[in-house]
Design a protein around this motif. Structure first.
Motif, PDB file in Angstrom:
ATOM      1  N   SER A  30      60.535  36.633  66.585  1.00  0.00           N
ATOM      2  CA  SER A  30      61.088  35.357  66.146  1.00  0.00           C
ATOM      3  C   SER A  30      60.536  34.928  64.792  1.00  0.00           C
ATOM      4  O   SER A  30      61.160  34.135  64.082  1.00  0.00           O
ATOM      5  CB  SER A  30      60.805  34.274  67.192  1.00  0.00           C
ATOM      6  OG  SER A  30      59.410  34.124  67.395  1.00  0.00           O
ATOM      7  N   ASP A  31      59.341  35.445  64.403  1.00  0.00           N
ATOM      8  CA  ASP A  31      58.767  35.111  63.107  1.00  0.00           C
ATOM      9  C   ASP A  31      59.226  36.041  61.993  1.00  0.00           C
ATOM     10  O   ASP A  31      58.732  35.971  60.873  1.00  0.00           O
ATOM     11  CB  ASP A  31      57.238  35.108  63.191  1.00  0.00           C
ATOM     12  CG  ASP A  31      56.654  36.460  63.598  1.00  0.00           C
ATOM     13  OD1 ASP A  31      57.440  37.415  63.775  1.00  0.00           O
ATOM     14  OD2 ASP A  31      55.425  36.552  63.748  1.00  0.00           O
ATOM     15  N   GLY A  32      60.174  36.922  62.301  1.00  0.00           N
ATOM     16  CA  GLY A  32      60.723  37.824  61.296  1.00  0.00           C
ATOM     17  C   GLY A  32      60.005  39.148  61.181  1.00  0.00           C
ATOM     18  O   GLY A  32      60.473  40.045  60.463  1.00  0.00           O
ATOM     19  N   LYS A  33      58.876  39.314  61.857  1.00  0.00           N
ATOM     20  CA  LYS A  33      58.187  40.598  61.823  1.00  0.00           C
ATOM     21  C   LYS A  33      58.949  41.635  62.635  1.00  0.00           C
ATOM     22  O   LYS A  33      59.693  41.286  63.559  1.00  0.00           O
ATOM     23  CB  LYS A  33      56.750  40.444  62.332  1.00  0.00           C
ATOM     24  CG  LYS A  33      55.880  39.597  61.394  1.00  0.00           C
ATOM     25  CD  LYS A  33      54.447  39.493  61.877  1.00  0.00           C
ATOM     26  CE  LYS A  33      53.606  38.678  60.903  1.00  0.00           C
ATOM     27  NZ  LYS A  33      52.189  38.571  61.328  1.00  0.00           N
ATOM     28  N   ILE A  34      58.754  42.899  62.293  1.00  0.00           N
ATOM     29  CA  ILE A  34      59.556  43.985  62.840  1.00  0.00           C
ATOM     30  C   ILE A  34      58.659  44.899  63.667  1.00  0.00           C
ATOM     31  O   ILE A  34      57.708  45.490  63.145  1.00  0.00           O
ATOM     32  CB  ILE A  34      60.228  44.780  61.702  1.00  0.00           C
ATOM     33  CG1 ILE A  34      61.085  43.848  60.834  1.00  0.00           C
ATOM     34  CG2 ILE A  34      61.057  45.927  62.272  1.00  0.00           C
ATOM     35  CD1 ILE A  34      61.402  44.416  59.462  1.00  0.00           C
ATOM     36  N   LEU A  35      58.954  45.014  64.954  1.00  0.00           N
ATOM     37  CA  LEU A  35      58.220  45.898  65.857  1.00  0.00           C
ATOM     38  C   LEU A  35      58.985  47.198  66.023  1.00  0.00           C
ATOM     39  O   LEU A  35      60.208  47.186  66.211  1.00  0.00           O
ATOM     40  CB  LEU A  35      58.063  45.252  67.230  1.00  0.00           C
ATOM     41  CG  LEU A  35      56.877  44.343  67.482  1.00  0.00           C
ATOM     42  CD1 LEU A  35      57.075  43.613  68.802  1.00  0.00           C
ATOM     43  CD2 LEU A  35      55.582  45.143  67.527  1.00  0.00           C
ATOM     44  N   VAL A  36      58.274  48.313  65.991  1.00  0.00           N
ATOM     45  CA  VAL A  36      58.915  49.598  66.262  1.00  0.00           C
ATOM     46  C   VAL A  36      58.075  50.347  67.293  1.00  0.00           C
ATOM     47  O   VAL A  36      56.867  50.157  67.416  1.00  0.00           O
ATOM     48  CB  VAL A  36      59.079  50.455  64.990  1.00  0.00           C
ATOM     49  CG1 VAL A  36      59.937  49.734  63.958  1.00  0.00           C
ATOM     50  CG2 VAL A  36      57.728  50.842  64.394  1.00  0.00           C
ATOM     51  N   LEU A  66      55.852  45.828  54.624  1.00  0.00           N
ATOM     52  CA  LEU A  66      54.464  46.283  54.657  1.00  0.00           C
ATOM     53  C   LEU A  66      53.932  46.198  56.081  1.00  0.00           C
ATOM     54  O   LEU A  66      54.277  45.293  56.837  1.00  0.00           O
ATOM     55  CB  LEU A  66      53.600  45.420  53.731  1.00  0.00           C
ATOM     56  CG  LEU A  66      53.906  45.496  52.230  1.00  0.00           C
ATOM     57  CD1 LEU A  66      53.020  44.525  51.458  1.00  0.00           C
ATOM     58  CD2 LEU A  66      53.719  46.918  51.710  1.00  0.00           C
ATOM     59  N   LEU A  67      53.078  47.143  56.451  1.00  0.00           N
ATOM     60  CA  LEU A  67      52.460  47.089  57.770  1.00  0.00           C
ATOM     61  C   LEU A  67      51.679  45.797  57.926  1.00  0.00           C
ATOM     62  O   LEU A  67      51.010  45.328  56.995  1.00  0.00           O
ATOM     63  CB  LEU A  67      51.537  48.294  57.968  1.00  0.00           C
ATOM     64  CG  LEU A  67      52.223  49.616  58.328  1.00  0.00           C
ATOM     65  CD1 LEU A  67      51.241  50.767  58.205  1.00  0.00           C
ATOM     66  CD2 LEU A  67      52.809  49.571  59.739  1.00  0.00           C
ATOM     67  N   ASP A  68      51.742  45.215  59.129  1.00  0.00           N
ATOM     68  CA  ASP A  68      51.080  43.951  59.430  1.00  0.00           C
ATOM     69  C   ASP A  68      49.642  44.233  59.859  1.00  0.00           C
ATOM     70  O   ASP A  68      49.391  44.703  60.968  1.00  0.00           O
ATOM     71  CB  ASP A  68      51.854  43.233  60.540  1.00  0.00           C
ATOM     72  CG  ASP A  68      51.164  41.964  61.006  1.00  0.00           C
ATOM     73  OD1 ASP A  68      50.244  41.484  60.314  1.00  0.00           O
ATOM     74  OD2 ASP A  68      51.556  41.444  62.072  1.00  0.00           O
ATOM     75  N   GLY A  69      48.697  43.944  58.989  1.00  0.00           N
ATOM     76  CA  GLY A  69      47.297  44.244  59.265  1.00  0.00           C
ATOM     77  C   GLY A  69      46.700  43.465  60.411  1.00  0.00           C
ATOM     78  O   GLY A  69      45.628  43.824  60.910  1.00  0.00           O
ATOM     79  N   SER A  70      47.383  42.395  60.877  1.00  0.00           N
ATOM     80  CA  SER A  70      46.871  41.612  62.007  1.00  0.00           C
ATOM     81  C   SER A  70      47.224  42.232  63.353  1.00  0.00           C
ATOM     82  O   SER A  70      46.848  41.706  64.399  1.00  0.00           O
ATOM     83  CB  SER A  70      47.406  40.181  61.949  1.00  0.00           C
ATOM     84  OG  SER A  70      48.806  40.149  62.202  1.00  0.00           O
ATOM     85  N   PHE A  71      47.943  43.354  63.327  1.00  0.00           N
ATOM     86  CA  PHE A  71      48.404  44.004  64.550  1.00  0.00           C
ATOM     87  C   PHE A  71      47.684  45.340  64.706  1.00  0.00           C
ATOM     88  O   PHE A  71      47.725  46.203  63.809  1.00  0.00           O
ATOM     89  CB  PHE A  71      49.912  44.234  64.469  1.00  0.00           C
ATOM     90  CG  PHE A  71      50.526  44.841  65.706  1.00  0.00           C
ATOM     91  CD1 PHE A  71      50.735  44.071  66.835  1.00  0.00           C
ATOM     92  CD2 PHE A  71      50.883  46.175  65.741  1.00  0.00           C
ATOM     93  CE1 PHE A  71      51.302  44.614  67.974  1.00  0.00           C
ATOM     94  CE2 PHE A  71      51.459  46.735  66.875  1.00  0.00           C
ATOM     95  CZ  PHE A  71      51.663  45.951  67.991  1.00  0.00           C
ATOM     96  N   GLY A  72      47.015  45.517  65.850  1.00  0.00           N
ATOM     97  CA  GLY A  72      46.335  46.776  66.105  1.00  0.00           C
ATOM     98  C   GLY A  72      45.346  47.137  65.030  1.00  0.00           C
ATOM     99  O   GLY A  72      44.579  46.290  64.542  1.00  0.00           O
ATOM    100  N   THR A  73      45.369  48.373  64.608  1.00  0.00           N
ATOM    101  CA  THR A  73      44.512  48.864  63.521  1.00  0.00           C
ATOM    102  C   THR A  73      45.392  49.152  62.318  1.00  0.00           C
ATOM    103  O   THR A  73      46.144  50.139  62.311  1.00  0.00           O
ATOM    104  CB  THR A  73      43.756  50.134  63.941  1.00  0.00           C
ATOM    105  OG1 THR A  73      42.958  49.848  65.103  1.00  0.00           O
ATOM    106  CG2 THR A  73      42.854  50.624  62.816  1.00  0.00           C
ATOM    107  N   GLY A  74      45.351  48.260  61.345  1.00  0.00           N
ATOM    108  CA  GLY A  74      46.173  48.449  60.156  1.00  0.00           C
ATOM    109  C   GLY A  74      47.652  48.406  60.420  1.00  0.00           C
ATOM    110  O   GLY A  74      48.440  48.991  59.672  1.00  0.00           O
ATOM    111  N   GLY A  75      48.053  47.717  61.499  1.00  0.00           N
ATOM    112  CA  GLY A  75      49.467  47.587  61.818  1.00  0.00           C
ATOM    113  C   GLY A  75      49.974  48.572  62.847  1.00  0.00           C
ATOM    114  O   GLY A  75      51.157  48.557  63.184  1.00  0.00           O
TER     115      GLY A  75
END
Length: 624
Positions: free
Chosen positions: A168-174, A198-207
């Protein structure tokens, strides 16, 4: 639960044409008798994902052969089936990442109309990496995404994206896998990208999040986001004996959710040999439906499992939470799943007809039994007529019709194939999942959430007091048509302390039709919540407010000595510099002490005041 159907019987019924209003028949208003196929350049092409735009157009993502290599392929169709000629070139787009084979297996549609395609692209060493492309609504690449519209991510092995979901915040999960080129073992992978690619650094390890279930292959084939923001991923993994359904839940930051299954993971053997999840769907009640197939070394069969919100198998579904459906004519594989507004479960994939594979569909009741009102005995086929046809993706239109995409044999090779089925399971104009009322700072705050809206012009808010009729107090613009979750809020400041109010919500479509929602909320407005501080007041005064300047709220401390407070009314008001009353913050009796009250920057009618200087005046009415 084992089920065996005779396919030959319902094939004959379809060929002869059924006159009843039974769901699951080809929609003759779409394409040619419910079917559409699209060739890119005379070679082999396959559709792998389908999305429904708010305007009813259909977007299919997959791959198209160009010469000896494959490229990403996207087609947009009008709601009647012809290609949309305003999209790309004659309704088609191909995208070459530049080295060799590129294939898209998943797609997503953004609220702004942009289209995401995801899969893999070949790299310089001959391996494959995660690949995404984002297109503008006209089919051109979106240069604000990645490098000129393209993103390539090397996870470390041979990497493929099999599913994509938009948050919902526009980020893209794959979701997908990374295969070690030496051991050929696969690890299940989630990655999250910011809206710029760009990879989301707040998710997991480096996205990136890597998940293993055992010592063998682990693959995520599907990802979805729950209403609470937690992430579900499903696929298959090596169990104690063979491949099993594999399901995991993650927090929004990418950590395994320890409240789900065992340490955030669940392995479910469905049959005696290999079992594969291809798709996930979440019901309105939060239960999770996984759909795919089993391979028992003889043939393939549709397979489903339903889980509770904690990851346990749901005993009210099928046999111990599992359903297996076989068809007498041969193998079948479930590839995608959707939950209808009625709660029925629709699975699409392929079913062997006795001669060839055809688009195959089965619809289940909420208890896992086949729905006899769909097709013949709960299943139906769509045959393009020239050979093997298989569906990979399924979507539900706002009007309730079912659309599936995959490939259709054209006599020489494969084309994009799309089929649309009839359905009487028509959703309500607005799918409302919550409607709440709370008293906050002396006002009533109404909040509601919709999961989808169809042709919705506005929400209407009505209010009444005990013994009175409802009156309309507000209109809030709707979203038109959308399949995205939307949150709304309205603050009613025109309420009186101590009174009880009743609120109801309705929606109005663009034709003026009004639909009232059943639940009516009742709230009583209590006293203004003052915070009394543990201090002795020595003088009658207003202390400096904080913060100052402020936007939009500030806290105003004031003192009332005991001698001033006895049986006297205290009046606290905000004025303009010209002496006009802006708002009365308190009018009543208080015991001696130091108090704080918040001002939200609004006037008596609840309207925001303009920027400027305001004066707070504290009076004892005995001395006025």
């Amino acid at each position: 639960m084992g089920m065996l159907l005779g396919i030959a019987a319902f094939c004959a019924a379809m060929m002869g044409g059924m006159a009843s209003a039974q769901d699951g028949q080809l929609d003759i208003t779409f394409g040619r008798n419910g079917l559409v196929s699209t060739d890119f350049s005379g070679n082999s092409d396959q559709g792998r994902a389908i999305m429904v735009q708010p305007d009813g157009m259909l977007v299919v993502v997959g791959f198209a052969q160009s010469g000896s290599v494959f490229d990403f392929g996207v087609v947009r169709y009008t709601s009647l089936g012809p290609r949309d000629l305003t999209f790309g070139t004659s309704g088609k787009v191909t995208t070459d990442f530049g080295i060799s084979h590129d294939r898209a297996f998943a797609g997503a549609l953004q609220p702004d109309g942009k289209i995401i395609a995801a899969g893999f692209a070949t790299n310089e060493t001959g391996g494959i990496d995660f690949a995404l492309a984002r297109y503008n609504s006209d089919g051109t690449l979106d240069t604000g995404f990645g490098a000129n519209g393209l993103v390539i991510t090397d996870i470390g092995g041979d990497d493929e994206i099999l599913s994509v979901e938009l948050q919902s915040d526009g980020k893209i999960l794959v979701a997908g896998f990374s295969e070690n080129p030496s051991t050929f073992l696969r690890d299940a992978i989630l990655a999250r990208y910011n809206s710029n690619g760009l990879l989301d650094g707040s998710f997991g390890t480096g996205g990136v999040v890597t998940t293993t279930f055992g010592t063998g292959d682990d693959v995520f084939t599907s990802v979805t986001v729950q209403a609470d923001g937690n992430i579900l991923a499903g696929g298959y993994a090596d169990g104690p004996l063979d491949l099993d359904f594999a399901l995991a839940r993650f927090t929004p930051s990418g950590s395994l959710d320890a409240t789900f299954g065992t340490g955030g993971k669940v392995l479910t053997p469905i049959d005696v040999l290999d079992d594969f999840i291809n798709a996930l769907a979440v019901q309105q009640d939060g239960k999770i439906v996984a759909a795919g197939y089993i391979d028992n070394n003889i043939d393939f069969k549709f397979a489903l499992a339903r889980y509770t919100t904690t990851g346990a198998l749901d005993p009210t579904f099928g046999t111990g939470g599992k359903v297996v459906t076989g068809f007498a004519s041969g193998s079948s594989e479930g590839r995608d799943v959707q939950i209808a507004i009625s709660g029925k479960i629709l699975v699409a994939g392929y079913i062997f007809s006795g001669t060839n594979n055809d688009f195959g569909f089965a619809r289940y009741n909420s208890d896992g039994t086949l729905d006899a009102t769909f097709g013949t005995g709960g299943a139906t086929l769509a045959d393009f007529g020239l050979g093997f046809d298989e569906a990979y993706a399924l979507a539900l239109q706002p009007d309730g019709k079912d659309v599936a995409a995959g490939f259709a044999f054209n006599g020489a090779n494969f084309d994009f194939g799309v089929a649309r089925l009839t359905s009487s399971d028509v959703p309500l104009p607005v799918t409302l999942t919550s409607f709440t009322a709370e008293v906050e700072d002396g006002a009533v705050v109404l909040r509601w959430v919709t999961e989808s809206e169809i042709d919705n012009e506005a929400f209407l808010i009505d209010r009444r007091r005990d013994g009175e009729d409802f009156i309309r107090i507000a209109e809030i613009p709707g979203q038109g048509t959308t399949t995205h979750r939307t949150e709304y809020e309205y603050i009613d400041r025109q309420v009186i302390e101590g009174e009880t109010y009743h609120y109801r919500l309705a929606d109005r479509d663009f034709n003026g039709r009004i639909t009232y929602h059943e639940n009516i909320l009742t709230v009583t407005v209590g006293e203004v919540d003052f915070r009394q501080r543990d201090a002795v007041a020595k003088v009658f005064r207003v202390r400096p407010n904080y913060p100052n300047p402020f936007n939009p709220e500030t806290t105003i401390p004031f003192e009332v000595p005991s001698a001033e407070a006895e049986d006297r009314t205290i009046l606290l008001q905000v004025f303009t510099t010209t002496g006009q009353v802006v708002k009365t913050l308190f009018d009543g009796t208080l015991s001696g002490g130091v108090y704080e009250v918040e001002w939200d920057g609004t006037g008596e009618a609840g309207q925001p005041v303009s920027s400027g200087v305001y004066v707070v005046v504290l009076r004892n009415r005995r001395l006025s």
